[in-house]
Design a protein around this motif. Structure first.
Motif, PDB file in Angstrom:
ATOM      1  N   ASP A 141       0.830  -1.203   0.000  1.00 57.65           N
ATOM      2  CA  ASP A 141       0.000   0.000   0.000  1.00 57.65           C
ATOM      3  C   ASP A 141       0.866   1.257   0.000  1.00 57.65           C
ATOM      4  OD1 ASP A 141       0.795   0.518   2.647  1.00 57.65           O
ATOM      5  OD2 ASP A 141      -1.034  -0.318   3.527  1.00 57.65           O
ATOM      6  N   TYR A 144       1.382  -6.847   2.107  1.00 63.32           N
ATOM      7  CA  TYR A 144       0.426  -7.917   2.397  1.00 63.32           C
ATOM      8  C   TYR A 144       0.831  -9.141   1.581  1.00 63.32           C
ATOM      9  CZ  TYR A 144      -2.223  -3.923   4.105  1.00 63.32           C
ATOM     10  OH  TYR A 144      -2.604  -2.776   4.779  1.00 63.32           O
ATOM     11  N   LEU A 195      -3.302 -11.308  -4.673  1.00 62.11           N
ATOM     12  CA  LEU A 195      -3.762 -10.144  -3.909  1.00 62.11           C
ATOM     13  C   LEU A 195      -3.669  -8.890  -4.754  1.00 62.11           C
ATOM     14  CD1 LEU A 195      -2.076 -10.263  -0.354  1.00 62.11           C
ATOM     15  CD2 LEU A 195      -4.459 -10.734  -0.912  1.00 62.11           C
ATOM     16  N   LEU A 209      -4.899  -4.389  -4.210  1.00 58.26           N
ATOM     17  CA  LEU A 209      -5.490  -3.353  -3.370  1.00 58.26           C
ATOM     18  C   LEU A 209      -6.231  -2.343  -4.232  1.00 58.26           C
ATOM     19  CD1 LEU A 209      -2.360  -2.704  -1.160  1.00 58.26           C
ATOM     20  CD2 LEU A 209      -4.597  -3.196  -0.162  1.00 58.26           C
ATOM     21  N   LEU A 228      -8.424  -5.008   0.378  1.00 52.72           N
ATOM     22  CA  LEU A 228      -7.710  -6.107  -0.266  1.00 52.72           C
ATOM     23  C   LEU A 228      -8.687  -7.011  -1.008  1.00 52.72           C
ATOM     24  CD1 LEU A 228      -5.279  -7.217   2.580  1.00 52.72           C
ATOM     25  CD2 LEU A 228      -4.547  -6.586   0.278  1.00 52.72           C
TER      26      LEU A 228
END
Length: 310
Positions: free
Chosen positions: A103, A109, A143, A145, A151
Motif C-alpha cells: 500500500d 500484504y 492479492l 489493493l 484487499l
C-alpha cells in the motif's frame, strides 16, 4: 484584442497537432508501446519465484513460493529489491508465500500457507511487524489493493474472490464457477477487477456490482495444468505470464490476444521482445511511475526480468 485572439488560435492549433500525434501513436501501437522494447535481467540467480509487486518508490517485492512439497511450497521468504538492485529479506519464516501487494504507506500484504485448506493474509509493516489480517478458506492465491486499501483475494481452490476491508471485515466480492483456479488479480482503469485463471488461461472481468464475465481464453497455453501465472493491467491491456509455454501475453479489453514477449524456449536470455527468452515466467507486476513491467521466473535458477514500456 486581435493579438490575443491570434495567440489563442496558435495555442489551440499546437494543442490540436500534439493531440493528433498522440492519437496516431496510440492507434498504431495499441497502448503506445514501442515495438523495439527489450527484456533485461534485474537479478539472477534468485530464489523469489512467485508474486511480484512494486511500491511508489520503485522497490520490487517478490514472494518465494519455492517448489511444491505436498500441498505447500517449500519457500519461506519475502524479498525486497531496491531500485539499485540490492536484495534484502523482509521475512524469512513464511510457508510457501504467494500473492503480495504493497500500500501507499509501505505496508506489505502476502498470502501465506494456503496448502492446508486455508491461507493467512499477513500484513508486514515497514518495521517488520507481522499480523494476520484474515484467514481465507480454500487456496487463496493472488492479492491486489484498491484506492481505499481494501484487499481483494483470488482463490485457486474455490470459485470466489474475497474482499477484506482495512478493519478486517471479510466478504465474498464475487462468486462464479469461472473463478475457481484464479491466481493473478488486478484492477483496470474502469474499476473492474481482472482475474487470470491459472488452470484454464481464462481472463475474467468482475464489475463493481460483482458481475462476472469472460474477456477471453488465451489459447494453447495450458501445459500439465500450468496456464497463467499472474497478471498485471497496464493502460487498456492485461499482461499475463504463460508459465508453461515461457511467454508473456498481451490481452486487450475486447479479448484480442497477442504474444508480447518470449521465444518459448525455457531460458534466461535478454534482448528484443521477440528474441528474449523466459524460464517459467510466473509473477508479474507493473510500475506505473517508471513505466516498466517486472517478471519473476519459476524455472531454472530463477530471476527477475524487466521490460521498460517506453
Amino acid at each position: 484584442m486581435k493579438t490575443c485572439i491570434k495567440k489563442i488560435r496558435v495555442k489551440a492549433l499546437m494543442l490540436f497537432m500534439v493531440s493528433t500525434i498522440l492519437v496516431s501513436l496510440i492507434s498504431c501501437h495499441g497502448d503506445g508501446f514501442d515495438p523495439d522494447l527489450e527484456v533485461e535481467t534485474v537479478v539472477s540467480p534468485f530464489s523469489g519465484n512467485d508474486a511480484v509487486s512494486v511500491d511508489k518508490h520503485g522497490n520490487i517485492y517478490v514472494s518465494e513460493f519455492g517448489q511444491f512439497v505436498g500441498s505447500n511450497g517449500n519457500g519461506t521468504r519475502l524479498f525486497k529489491i531496491s531500485k539499485n538492485g540490492d536484495v534484502t529479506e523482509l521475512a524469512s519464516d513464511l510457508t510457501g508465500p504467494l500473492g503480495n501487494a504493497v500500500d501507499a504507506q509501505g505496508n506489505l500484504y502476502v498470502v501465506n500457507g494456503s496448502g492446508d485448506g486455508a491461507g493467512d493474509i499477513l500484513k508486514i509493516t515497514p518495521d517488520g511487524t507481522q499480523t494476520t489480517v484474515a484467514i481465507i478458506e480454500g487456496f487463496p492465491s493472488g492479492l491486489t489493493l484498491d484506492h481505499d486499501n481494501n484487499l481483494y483475494v483470488s482463490n485457486f481452490a474455490t470459485p470466489t474472490v474475497h474482499k477484506i476491508t482495512p478493519e478486517g471485515e471479510v466478504t465474498v466480492y464475487a462468486s462464479d464457477p469461472k473463478l475457481a483456479g484464479g491466481v493473478g488479480v488486478d484492477f483496470d482503469r474502469k474499476g473492474n477487477l481482472i482475474v487470470g485463471n491459472f488452470a484454464t488461461a481464462d481472463i475474467i472481468s468482475i464489475d463493481q456490482e460483482g458481475n462476472v464475465s469472460l474477456i477471453t481464453t488465451i489459447p494453447d497455453v495450458v501445459v500439465n495444468g500450468f496456464g497463467i501465472g499472474y497478471i498485471t493491467v497496464v493502460g487498456n491491456s492485461v499482461f499475463a505470464t504463460g508459465i508453461g509455454v515461457n511467454k508473456i501475453f498481451k490481452v486487450s479489453m475486447d479479448g484480442t490476444t497477442e504474444e508480447f514477449a518470449g521465444t518459448g524456449d525455457p531460458a534466461q536470455t535478454d534482448g528484443l521482445l521477440e528474441e528474449a527468452s523466459f524460464n517459467g515466467p510466473n509473477g508479474i507486476s507493473s510500475d506505473p511511475y517508471n513505466k516498466a513491467i517486472y517478471i519473476s521466473e519459476f524455472g531454472g535458477t530463477g530471476g527477475v526480468r524487466k521490460i521498460k514500456l517506453y
